[in-house]
Write an enzyme that holds these catalytic residues in place. Structure first.
Site, PDB file in Angstrom:
ATOM      1  CB  ILE A  16      29.339  39.713  45.196  1.00 42.60           C
ATOM      2  CG1 ILE A  16      29.418  39.501  43.687  1.00 42.60           C
ATOM      3  CG2 ILE A  16      28.053  40.458  45.547  1.00 42.60           C
ATOM      4  CD1 ILE A  16      28.294  38.647  43.112  1.00 42.60           C
ATOM      5  CB  SER A  89      31.899  32.296  41.643  1.00 38.47           C
ATOM      6  OG  SER A  89      33.129  32.929  41.348  1.00 38.47           O
ATOM      7  CB  THR A 104      32.792  25.335  48.014  1.00 35.37           C
ATOM      8  OG1 THR A 104      34.120  25.076  48.459  1.00 35.37           O
ATOM      9  CG2 THR A 104      32.381  26.725  48.455  1.00 35.37           C
ATOM     10  CB  THR A 141      23.652  32.584  40.078  1.00 26.69           C
ATOM     11  OG1 THR A 141      23.704  32.787  38.678  1.00 26.69           O
ATOM     12  CG2 THR A 141      23.637  31.074  40.306  1.00 26.69           C
ATOM     13  CG  ASP A 142      21.182  35.216  36.005  1.00 30.85           C
ATOM     14  OD1 ASP A 142      22.247  34.596  36.214  1.00 30.85           O
ATOM     15  OD2 ASP A 142      21.124  36.193  35.235  1.00 30.85           O
ATOM     16  CD  GLU A 143      25.791  31.489  35.377  1.00 29.25           C
ATOM     17  OE1 GLU A 143      26.165  30.363  35.037  1.00 29.25           O
ATOM     18  OE2 GLU A 143      26.561  32.458  35.510  1.00 29.25           O
ATOM     19  CE1 TYR A 167      28.542  29.520  40.626  1.00 29.84           C
ATOM     20  CE2 TYR A 167      27.376  30.174  38.630  1.00 29.84           C
ATOM     21  CZ  TYR A 167      27.743  30.418  39.934  1.00 29.84           C
ATOM     22  OH  TYR A 167      27.309  31.567  40.571  1.00 29.84           O
ATOM     23  CE  LYS A 171      25.274  30.074  44.145  1.00 28.29           C
ATOM     24  NZ  LYS A 171      25.872  30.558  45.423  1.00 28.29           N
ATOM     25  CG  ASN A 197      26.749  41.061  40.856  1.00 35.06           C
ATOM     26  OD1 ASN A 197      26.787  41.433  42.011  1.00 35.06           O
ATOM     27  ND2 ASN A 197      25.665  40.487  40.352  1.00 35.06           N
ATOM     28  CE1 TYR A 224      35.715  30.321  26.227  1.00 30.98           C
ATOM     29  CE2 TYR A 224      34.401  31.589  27.785  1.00 30.98           C
ATOM     30  CZ  TYR A 224      35.443  30.708  27.521  1.00 30.98           C
ATOM     31  OH  TYR A 224      36.202  30.234  28.553  1.00 30.98           O
ATOM     32  NE  ARG A 312      31.897  29.265  30.083  1.00 31.01           N
ATOM     33  CZ  ARG A 312      31.463  30.354  30.756  1.00 31.01           C
ATOM     34  NH1 ARG A 312      30.186  30.658  30.794  1.00 31.01           N
ATOM     35  NH2 ARG A 312      32.321  31.135  31.358  1.00 31.01           N
ATOM     36  N   GLY A 314      28.586  23.667  26.267  1.00 31.29           N
ATOM     37  CA  GLY A 314      27.259  23.855  26.865  1.00 31.29           C
ATOM     38  C   GLY A 314      26.931  25.301  27.209  1.00 31.29           C
TER      39      GLY A 314
HETATM   40  N1  LIG Z   1      29.678  37.141  40.158  1.00 29.05           N
HETATM   41  C1  LIG Z   1      28.426  37.185  39.733  1.00 29.05           C
HETATM   42  O1  LIG Z   1      28.136  37.806  38.706  1.00 29.05           O
HETATM   43  C2  LIG Z   1      27.327  36.509  40.525  1.00 29.05           C
HETATM   44  C3  LIG Z   1      26.003  36.709  40.128  1.00 29.05           C
HETATM   45  C4  LIG Z   1      24.981  36.133  40.895  1.00 29.05           C
HETATM   46  C5  LIG Z   1      25.292  35.392  42.021  1.00 29.05           C
HETATM   47  N2  LIG Z   1      26.588  35.202  42.368  1.00 29.05           N
HETATM   48  C6  LIG Z   1      26.867  34.439  43.601  1.00 29.05           C
HETATM   49  O2  LIG Z   1      27.405  35.363  44.525  1.00 29.05           O
HETATM   50  C7  LIG Z   1      28.339  34.718  45.380  1.00 29.05           C
HETATM   51  C8  LIG Z   1      29.652  35.464  45.343  1.00 29.05           C
HETATM   52  O3  LIG Z   1      30.146  35.467  44.002  1.00 29.05           O
HETATM   53  P1  LIG Z   1      31.527  36.179  43.656  1.00 29.05           P
HETATM   54  O4  LIG Z   1      31.490  36.514  42.229  1.00 29.05           O
HETATM   55  O5  LIG Z   1      31.816  37.222  44.659  1.00 29.05           O
HETATM   56  O6  LIG Z   1      32.534  34.948  43.871  1.00 29.05           O
HETATM   57  P2  LIG Z   1      34.108  34.969  44.080  1.00 29.05           P
HETATM   58  O7  LIG Z   1      34.602  33.732  43.422  1.00 29.05           O
HETATM   59  O8  LIG Z   1      34.684  36.278  43.693  1.00 29.05           O
HETATM   60  O9  LIG Z   1      34.291  34.851  45.661  1.00 29.05           O
HETATM   61  C9  LIG Z   1      34.013  33.676  46.363  1.00 29.05           C
HETATM   62  C10 LIG Z   1      34.623  33.804  47.753  1.00 29.05           C
HETATM   63  O10 LIG Z   1      34.282  32.616  48.494  1.00 29.05           O
HETATM   64  C11 LIG Z   1      35.453  32.160  49.154  1.00 29.05           C
HETATM   65  N3  LIG Z   1      35.348  30.707  49.320  1.00 29.05           N
HETATM   66  C12 LIG Z   1      35.388  29.759  48.337  1.00 29.05           C
HETATM   67  N4  LIG Z   1      35.263  28.533  48.889  1.00 29.05           N
HETATM   68  C13 LIG Z   1      35.128  28.720  50.225  1.00 29.05           C
HETATM   69  C14 LIG Z   1      34.948  27.842  51.321  1.00 29.05           C
HETATM   70  N5  LIG Z   1      34.883  26.512  51.151  1.00 29.05           N
HETATM   71  N6  LIG Z   1      34.835  28.365  52.567  1.00 29.05           N
HETATM   72  C15 LIG Z   1      34.900  29.701  52.757  1.00 29.05           C
HETATM   73  N7  LIG Z   1      35.080  30.589  51.753  1.00 29.05           N
HETATM   74  C16 LIG Z   1      35.183  30.092  50.498  1.00 29.05           C
HETATM   75  C17 LIG Z   1      36.611  32.550  48.243  1.00 29.05           C
HETATM   76  O11 LIG Z   1      37.839  32.598  48.956  1.00 29.05           O
HETATM   77  C18 LIG Z   1      36.145  33.912  47.749  1.00 29.05           C
HETATM   78  O12 LIG Z   1      36.559  34.934  48.632  1.00 29.05           O
HETATM   79  C19 LIG Z   1      28.434  33.276  44.883  1.00 29.05           C
HETATM   80  O13 LIG Z   1      27.621  32.482  45.714  1.00 29.05           O
HETATM   81  C20 LIG Z   1      27.883  33.330  43.478  1.00 29.05           C
HETATM   82  O14 LIG Z   1      27.274  32.116  43.125  1.00 29.05           O
HETATM   83  C21 LIG Z   1      27.613  35.737  41.650  1.00 29.05           C
END
Ligand SMILES: NC(=O)c1ccc[n+]([C@@H]2O[C@H](COP(=O)([O-])OP(=O)(O)OC[C@H]3O[C@@H](n4cnc5c(N)ncnc54)[C@H](O)[C@@H]3O)[C@@H](O)[C@H]2O)c1
Length: 360
Positions: A16, A89, A104, A141-143, A167, A171, A197, A224, A312, A314
């Site tokens: 994202i 994530s 993290t 996140t909605d989770e 996770y 969050k 997303n 799953y 999975r 839970g």
């Molecule tokens: N993917 C979804 O559907 C979704 C939905 C709602 C919210 N979110 C939230 O959006 C955010 C982005 O999600 P995503 O799907 O792009 O995740 P992703 O796992 O694709 O990307 C996470 C990024 O964070 C970086 N990262 C991890 N640990 C780090 C650290 N300690 N320092 C610096 N960088 C670090 C990773 O290298 C990676 O580039 C997250 O906070 C997630 O909780 C995701």
């Protein structure tokens, strides 16, 4: 209200985050964007290759837990807006190895908050000098709201938190820290809670890219349990648009749900993708040359790759986002329907094998 002009985007090489950076620089070409990303397995600089040479773009490989580094970036780049995506994530990984999620997602968010407070609030300034406006936007996140029964109303911003996986618990903890830094220290924060997303640059361990890339490699499509888990899907650029609205028009201290009112059972999404992949191979004979292993798709039988596996631990049954507040307060409206978004996503994966193949 703060106008974002110099942004620190944490996790900007992830799914994202990268889509947000590309969207932001396309629509705000004069802004300064600094990406801080540790490049874990989920981070990929290839996703940012089209903006790497821009003079107003900087990539820094580093950990958000490194508070001194964050303070240096905030100062050197005169950052007035943090958009915080960096996280571990993947729910499955949080079940087998929660440590990095705690580090993290909780400690890392705390480190960013500490740095923002120090640089934006605690800095000594001349008498009478009004502090500059800033914004710390936390992407959640909605989770965090837990799970829903089929007939329950969708999550609103007032739904009590009830996270069920390591996770979502990590969050939720980070959301609470962000809230506390506003209430206690006056840090100018906003938080958005978004549904699932999908779209380009999505690491192929997550459902939609996993299904697309497994079909292209003629591998089983793991489902799953009964596959009746329901998720609410939003095209990733519509998430970026939602965050843009929160940054530009959102009230400091508020939470905003972002979603597209688009609930699907996992099994139905997988069947839809199978049908669309079969159709893509019927429509474009070049795909057979490009993906010679995709036997089932070439025969129009991708659905035969579906394999049910143990559920999975839970596993939440249903998530659904009520984004009424964001729609009414910020005039939020997703631009993609699921039909257009899923077509764009499938086409992107068909056309960008050089991005995802090295990740398998
Ligand atoms: N993917 C979804 O559907 C979704 C939905 C709602 C919210 N979110 C939230 O959006 C955010 C982005 O999600 P995503 O799907 O792009 O995740 P992703 O796992 O694709 O990307 C996470 C990024 O964070 C970086 N990262 C991890 N640990 C780090 C650290 N300690 N320092 C610096 N960088 C670090 C990773 O290298 C990676 O580039 C997250 O906070 C997630 O909780 C995701």
């Amino acid at each position: 209200m703060t106008k974002p002009t110099s942004l620190l985007v944490t996790g900007g090489a992830g799914f994202i985050g990268a889509n947000f950076v590309l969207y932001w620089l396309e629509n705000h070409p004069l802004d300064n964007v600094v990406v801080l990303d540790a490049l874990t397995y989920a981070g990929n600089r290839q996703s940012l290759v089209s903006v790497e040479s821009k003079p107003n773009f900087t990539f820094v490989q580093g950990d958000i837990c490194n508070t001194a580094l964050v303070e240096r970036l905030l100062t050197e780049h005169e950052i007035n807006t943090i958009v915080h995506f960096a996280a571990e994530s993947h729910v499955d990984r949080s079940i087998t190895g929660p440590d990095t999620f705690i580090e993290t997602n909780i400690i890392g968010t705390y480190s960013l908050l500490k740095a923002a407070k120090k640089c934006w609030i605690d800095q000594p300034r001349a008498q009478g000098q009004v502090p500059l406006e800033h914004r710390f936007h936390h992407v959640s996140t909605d989770e965090v709201y837990g799970t829903l029964a089929p007939t329950d109303p969708a999550f609103t911003e007032n739904t009590p938190y009830a996270p069920n996986s390591p996770y979502s618990a990590s969050k939720a903890a980070s959301d609470h820290l962000v809230r506390a830094y506003h209430h206690t220290y006056g840090l100018e924060v906003t938080t958005s809670n978004c549904s699932n997303n999908y779209g380009p640059y999505h690491f192929p361990e997550k459902l939609i890219p996993l299904i697309i890339t497994n079909i292209l490699n003629d591998k089983p499509l793991p489902i799953y349990g009964d596959g009746m888990q329901i998720r609410d899907w939003l095209y990733v650029e519509d998430h970026a648009r939602g965050i843009e609205l929160v940054l530009n028009k959102g009230e400091v201290g508020e939470n905003y749900n972002i979603g597209g009112h688009n609930e699907w059972a996992n099994i139905d999404i997988v069947k839809l993708i199978c049908a669309k992949m079969d159709q893509a191979f019927r429509d474009n004979s070049e795909l057979i040359k490009k993906y010679p292993n995709a036997d089932k798709a070439q025969q129009g039988k991708s659905v035969e790759l579906i394999t049910h596996v143990t559920d999975r631990a839970g596993h939440d049954r249903r998530y659904a986002i009520d984004a009424t507040k964001t729609v009414q307060a910020l005039a939020y409206k997703p631009q993609e329907s699921f039909e257009t978004g899923i077509d764009k996503t499938i086409n992107w994966y068909l056309e960008n094998a050089e991005w995802w193949q090295p990740l398998l």
